[in-house]
Design a protein around this motif. Structure first.
Motif, PDB file in Angstrom:
ATOM      1  N   GLY A   1       0.819  -1.206   0.000  1.00 48.78           N
ATOM      2  CA  GLY A   1       0.000   0.000   0.000  1.00 48.78           C
ATOM      3  C   GLY A   1       0.847   1.248   0.000  1.00 48.78           C
ATOM      4  N   ASN A   2       0.274   2.337   0.531  1.00 46.37           N
ATOM      5  CA  ASN A   2       0.957   3.633   0.577  1.00 46.37           C
ATOM      6  C   ASN A   2       1.062   4.127   2.013  1.00 46.37           C
ATOM      7  N   VAL A   3       2.157   4.821   2.303  1.00 45.80           N
ATOM      8  CA  VAL A   3       2.312   5.470   3.598  1.00 45.80           C
ATOM      9  C   VAL A   3       1.273   6.585   3.664  1.00 45.80           C
ATOM     10  N   ALA A   4       0.341   6.490   4.629  1.00 42.57           N
ATOM     11  CA  ALA A   4      -0.796   7.411   4.677  1.00 42.57           C
ATOM     12  C   ALA A   4      -0.625   8.561   5.665  1.00 42.57           C
TER      13      ALA A   4
ATOM     14  N   SER B   1      13.522   0.943  25.418  1.00 46.14           N
ATOM     15  CA  SER B   1      13.818  -0.331  24.753  1.00 46.14           C
ATOM     16  C   SER B   1      14.481  -0.136  23.388  1.00 46.14           C
ATOM     17  N   GLY B   2      14.642   1.112  22.954  1.00 43.17           N
ATOM     18  CA  GLY B   2      15.277   1.402  21.670  1.00 43.17           C
ATOM     19  C   GLY B   2      14.372   2.236  20.782  1.00 43.17           C
ATOM     20  N   PRO B   3      14.829   2.544  19.572  1.00 48.94           N
ATOM     21  CA  PRO B   3      14.045   3.375  18.662  1.00 48.94           C
ATOM     22  C   PRO B   3      12.752   2.687  18.229  1.00 48.94           C
ATOM     23  N   SER B   4      11.724   3.500  17.980  1.00 46.10           N
ATOM     24  CA  SER B   4      10.436   2.997  17.520  1.00 46.10           C
ATOM     25  C   SER B   4       9.847   4.003  16.546  1.00 46.10           C
ATOM     26  N   VAL B   5       9.168   3.501  15.524  1.00 48.22           N
ATOM     27  CA  VAL B   5       8.505   4.376  14.556  1.00 48.22           C
ATOM     28  C   VAL B   5       7.136   3.776  14.250  1.00 48.22           C
ATOM     29  N   ARG B   6       6.186   4.656  13.968  1.00 47.35           N
ATOM     30  CA  ARG B   6       4.862   4.185  13.567  1.00 47.35           C
ATOM     31  C   ARG B   6       4.323   5.079  12.473  1.00 47.35           C
ATOM     32  N   PHE B   7       3.485   4.481  11.623  1.00 48.56           N
ATOM     33  CA  PHE B   7       2.796   5.222  10.577  1.00 48.56           C
ATOM     34  C   PHE B   7       1.571   4.426  10.161  1.00 48.56           C
TER      35      PHE B   7
ATOM     36  N   HIS C   1     -12.309  -1.012  -1.802  1.00 47.89           N
ATOM     37  CA  HIS C   1     -12.275  -0.603  -0.408  1.00 47.89           C
ATOM     38  C   HIS C   1     -10.836  -0.360   0.053  1.00 47.89           C
ATOM     39  N   THR C   2     -10.630   0.606   0.940  1.00 43.79           N
ATOM     40  CA  THR C   2      -9.317   0.885   1.518  1.00 43.79           C
ATOM     41  C   THR C   2      -9.284   0.429   2.965  1.00 43.79           C
ATOM     42  N   ASN C   3      -8.296  -0.382   3.309  1.00 41.85           N
ATOM     43  CA  ASN C   3      -8.047  -0.790   4.691  1.00 41.85           C
ATOM     44  C   ASN C   3      -6.860   0.016   5.214  1.00 41.85           C
ATOM     45  N   PHE C   4      -6.932   0.399   6.476  1.00 41.09           N
ATOM     46  CA  PHE C   4      -5.837   1.132   7.106  1.00 41.09           C
ATOM     47  C   PHE C   4      -5.239   0.289   8.218  1.00 41.09           C
ATOM     48  N   PHE C   5      -3.909   0.232   8.250  1.00 38.25           N
ATOM     49  CA  PHE C   5      -3.175  -0.483   9.286  1.00 38.25           C
ATOM     50  C   PHE C   5      -2.230   0.495   9.963  1.00 38.25           C
ATOM     51  N   THR C   6      -2.042   0.326  11.269  1.00 41.09           N
ATOM     52  CA  THR C   6      -0.989   1.060  11.965  1.00 41.09           C
ATOM     53  C   THR C   6       0.234   0.166  11.957  1.00 41.09           C
ATOM     54  N   VAL C   7       1.316   0.652  11.364  1.00 38.77           N
ATOM     55  CA  VAL C   7       2.552  -0.117  11.265  1.00 38.77           C
ATOM     56  C   VAL C   7       3.493   0.342  12.370  1.00 38.77           C
TER      57      VAL C   7
END
Length: 155
Positions: A10-13, A23-29, A49-55
């Motif tokens: 998919g695409n970074v939304a 505990s160290g570096p963390s990123v979410r998108f 349909h578009t599904n959205f996930f938190t990565v």
């Protein structure tokens, strides 16, 4: 062991949120995954349909993702699927689909990318490899014998 591993394309939304945690570096998108299908009536591809996930990404994957990804980038994410349900204020139920990323990369079917290997941390230095070969010595036992390559003619 019985985790649900998925691969989402998919695409970074959203913009990436980077944090340094204990505990160290963390990123979410957020990742937008839109299905596409061929509409025979229109004779064209149509978005479904578009599904959205938190990565979520951690450690070195988080550092590399933060340095490489931008809003709108086409990506491929492989990770563990976690569906959470919570009750919000007012008793409303809320569900979230999260991906605990194992691997993230640009979708090469939709563009090009340049790969740069990250240097190994300086804190982890490798010791030099020991010399495993024992040098040959001459008949007197004092100096190494220089071995010369021999050419053998095969007939």
């Amino acid at each position: 062991m019985n985790e649900t591993m998925v691969c989402a394309v998919g695409n970074v939304a959203t913009n990436l949120t980077y944090r340094e945690l204990a505990s160290g570096p963390s990123v979410r998108f957020r990742l937008a995954v839109t299905s596409r299908y061929w509409d025979r009536e229109k004779s064209a591809w149509t978005d479904g349909h578009t599904n959205f996930f938190t990565v979520w990404a951690n450690r070195q994957l988080a550092v590399n993702a933060a340095a490489s990804l931008n809003l709108g980038d086409p990506v491929v994410v492989q990770g563990r699927l976690k569906v959470r349900e919570e009750a919000r204020d007012g008793g409303q139920k809320w569900a979230s689909a999260d991906l605990d990323a194992v691997a993230i990369g640009h979708d090469m079917a939709r563009g090009t990318s340049a790969f740069l290997r990250t240097p190994k941390p300086e804190a982890v230095q490798r010791r030099p490899e020991p010399a495993w070969e024992t040098p040959s010595v001459n008949a007197d036992g004092d100096a190494p014998v220089q071995q010369q390559a021999q050419t053998v003619a095969v007939t």
